[in-house]
Design a protein around this motif. Structure first.
Motif, PDB file in Angstrom:
ATOM      1  N   PHE A 118       0.884  -1.143   0.096  1.00  0.00           N
ATOM      2  CA  PHE A 118      -0.051   0.032  -0.053  1.00  0.00           C
ATOM      3  C   PHE A 118       0.842   1.236  -0.023  1.00  0.00           C
ATOM      4  CE2 PHE A 118      -2.837  -3.090   2.417  1.00  0.00           C
ATOM      5  CZ  PHE A 118      -3.758  -3.337   1.389  1.00  0.00           C
ATOM      6  N   ASP A 166      -7.118  -0.479  -4.551  1.00  0.00           N
ATOM      7  CA  ASP A 166      -6.797   0.598  -3.984  1.00  0.00           C
ATOM      8  C   ASP A 166      -5.715   1.242  -4.936  1.00  0.00           C
ATOM      9  OD1 ASP A 166      -3.612   0.116  -2.816  1.00  0.00           O
ATOM     10  OD2 ASP A 166      -4.819  -1.869  -3.278  1.00  0.00           O
ATOM     11  N   GLN A 170      -4.691   6.495  -1.687  1.00  0.00           N
ATOM     12  CA  GLN A 170      -5.367   5.959  -0.675  1.00  0.00           C
ATOM     13  C   GLN A 170      -4.479   5.491   0.370  1.00  0.00           C
ATOM     14  OE1 GLN A 170      -7.550   3.952  -3.280  1.00  0.00           O
ATOM     15  NE2 GLN A 170      -9.043   5.557  -3.949  1.00  0.00           N
ATOM     16  N   TYR A 174      -5.558   2.554   3.797  1.00  0.00           N
ATOM     17  CA  TYR A 174      -5.226   1.401   3.673  1.00  0.00           C
ATOM     18  C   TYR A 174      -3.870   1.058   4.569  1.00  0.00           C
ATOM     19  CZ  TYR A 174      -8.769   0.089   0.024  1.00  0.00           C
ATOM     20  OH  TYR A 174      -9.915  -0.595  -0.477  1.00  0.00           O
ATOM     21  N   HIS A 176      -4.154   0.648   7.547  1.00  0.00           N
ATOM     22  CA  HIS A 176      -4.759  -0.088   8.409  1.00  0.00           C
ATOM     23  C   HIS A 176      -5.606  -1.104   8.053  1.00  0.00           C
ATOM     24  CE1 HIS A 176      -2.083   2.428  11.276  1.00  0.00           C
ATOM     25  NE2 HIS A 176      -2.704   3.413  10.773  1.00  0.00           N
ATOM     26  N   GLU A 177      -5.752  -1.539   6.644  1.00  0.00           N
ATOM     27  CA  GLU A 177      -6.900  -2.282   6.295  1.00  0.00           C
ATOM     28  C   GLU A 177      -6.748  -3.456   6.821  1.00  0.00           C
ATOM     29  OE1 GLU A 177      -8.022  -5.040   3.280  1.00  0.00           O
ATOM     30  OE2 GLU A 177      -5.867  -4.871   3.925  1.00  0.00           O
ATOM     31  N   GLU A 178      -5.632  -3.995   7.176  1.00  0.00           N
ATOM     32  CA  GLU A 178      -5.676  -5.376   8.030  1.00  0.00           C
ATOM     33  C   GLU A 178      -6.635  -5.634   9.209  1.00  0.00           C
ATOM     34  OE1 GLU A 178      -2.724  -2.976  10.425  1.00  0.00           O
ATOM     35  OE2 GLU A 178      -3.100  -3.240   8.262  1.00  0.00           O
ATOM     36  N   ARG A 181     -10.115  -6.666   7.656  1.00  0.00           N
ATOM     37  CA  ARG A 181     -10.481  -8.035   7.017  1.00  0.00           C
ATOM     38  C   ARG A 181     -11.347  -9.189   7.630  1.00  0.00           C
ATOM     39  NH1 ARG A 181      -3.801  -8.433   5.682  1.00  0.00           N
ATOM     40  NH2 ARG A 181      -3.720  -6.529   4.455  1.00  0.00           N
ATOM     41  N   TRP A 183     -14.384  -8.013   7.876  1.00  0.00           N
ATOM     42  CA  TRP A 183     -15.368  -7.401   8.421  1.00  0.00           C
ATOM     43  C   TRP A 183     -16.811  -7.872   8.451  1.00  0.00           C
ATOM     44  CZ3 TRP A 183     -15.592  -3.062  11.505  1.00  0.00           C
ATOM     45  CH2 TRP A 183     -16.740  -2.171  11.316  1.00  0.00           C
ATOM     46  N   LEU A 208     -12.817   4.204   5.021  1.00  0.00           N
ATOM     47  CA  LEU A 208     -12.044   2.837   4.414  1.00  0.00           C
ATOM     48  C   LEU A 208     -13.102   1.858   3.971  1.00  0.00           C
ATOM     49  CD1 LEU A 208      -9.819   1.075   3.671  1.00  0.00           C
ATOM     50  CD2 LEU A 208      -9.676   0.405   6.167  1.00  0.00           C
ATOM     51  N   LYS A 212     -13.802   0.227   0.060  1.00  0.00           N
ATOM     52  CA  LYS A 212     -13.719  -1.151   0.063  1.00  0.00           C
ATOM     53  C   LYS A 212     -15.136  -1.744  -0.474  1.00  0.00           C
ATOM     54  CE  LYS A 212     -11.987  -4.024   3.173  1.00  0.00           C
ATOM     55  NZ  LYS A 212     -10.574  -4.827   2.338  1.00  0.00           N
TER      56      LYS A 212
END
Length: 246
Positions: A118, A166, A170, A174, A176-178, A181, A183, A208, A212
């Motif tokens: 990212f 992404d 952005q 992203y 902190h996108e982990e 995951r 969700w 975010l 997504k």
């Protein structure tokens, strides 16, 4: 004609389950459509972690066509394709070996990497070093695995349905996108807990999640369209990015 839909993670496959009435079998580790018995589906795991399982799946059903659908990242600052858009791919490259798989004359190179990327500078370096425009974690590994299994290596084509998830711009979201995951599997309390501890607060989390959702909605639409066209008899060579074994 047998068609196998492969996504990297469950989140990418999830919308297809009600769409095609996919029923999971514990015996085979596969989903099969109640509406289209010739349609099967499975996840590869991030970076194709399920190599052993996929080998057995290939040998068991011997698919005529594989559709590899999933979200990818753009490595360049080009405004298009935007999140939710289908990417035009000309070739697939493996990060470690630099092995190139041609798929169509026009488009950008898709680089298969080891982990999510990212950070803008890291994206730029990959773009420069591999002359790539996009990155994912599955494409080249699926092709390599396909070539290792005698039952499918000479006859199975792979149609890539890759949608932008992404862009370098952005990264602030992203990075902190982990944390989000899976969700869709969280209950109300789980989502509340993530929202309270998410860096930047709930508003950044909502931004975010909206991004997504837009990307996944695009992936769902393009995957649905691709799979239905192939089930109706469309020529895979007319579907865009297609790897056909030599």
């Amino acid at each position: 004609m047998k068609l196998l839909l492969l996504t990297g993670i469950q989140e990418e496959l999830y919308p297809m389950i009600p769409e095609f009435r996919l029923v999971f079998s514990k015996e085979t580790g596969l989903y099969q459509s109640a509406n289209y018995p010739e349609l099967f589906a499975a996840t590869t795991g991030p970076g194709v972690k399920k190599r052993k399982e996929l080998r057995e799946i290939f040998k068991t059903i011997i698919p005529d066509i594989i559709v590899n659908a999933g979200l990818i990242g753009t490595l360049t600052d080009d405004p298009l394709p935007a999140p939710g858009d289908l990417a035009k791919i000309s070739s697939v490259v493996e990060f470690e070996t630099h092995l190139v798989f041609p798929v169509q004359p026009h488009g950008g190179t898709l680089l298969t990497v080891r982990k999510p990327v990212f950070e803008p500078r890291e994206k730029w370096l990959l773009s420069r070093d591999y002359q790539a425009r996009f990155c994912d974690m599955e494409a080249s590994r699926i092709l390599q695995l396909l070539r290792e299994v005698d039952e499918v290596r000479e006859d199975t084509s792979v149609v890539f349905c890759k949608v932008v998830g992404d862009t370098p711009a952005q990264y602030d979201l992203y990075q902190h996108e982990e944390l989000v995951r899976g969700w869709h599997r969280e209950n109300w309390f789980g989502k509340m807990r993530i929202g309270l501890k998410f860096p930047g607060g709930p508003m950044r989390l909502r931004r975010l999640l909206a991004l997504k959702e837009k990307s996944l909605d695009g992936l769902t639409e393009h995957t649905r369209r691709t799979v239905k066209a192939l089930l109706a008899g469309a020529n895979p060579d007319k579907m865009g990015a297609v790897y056909a074994p030599a």
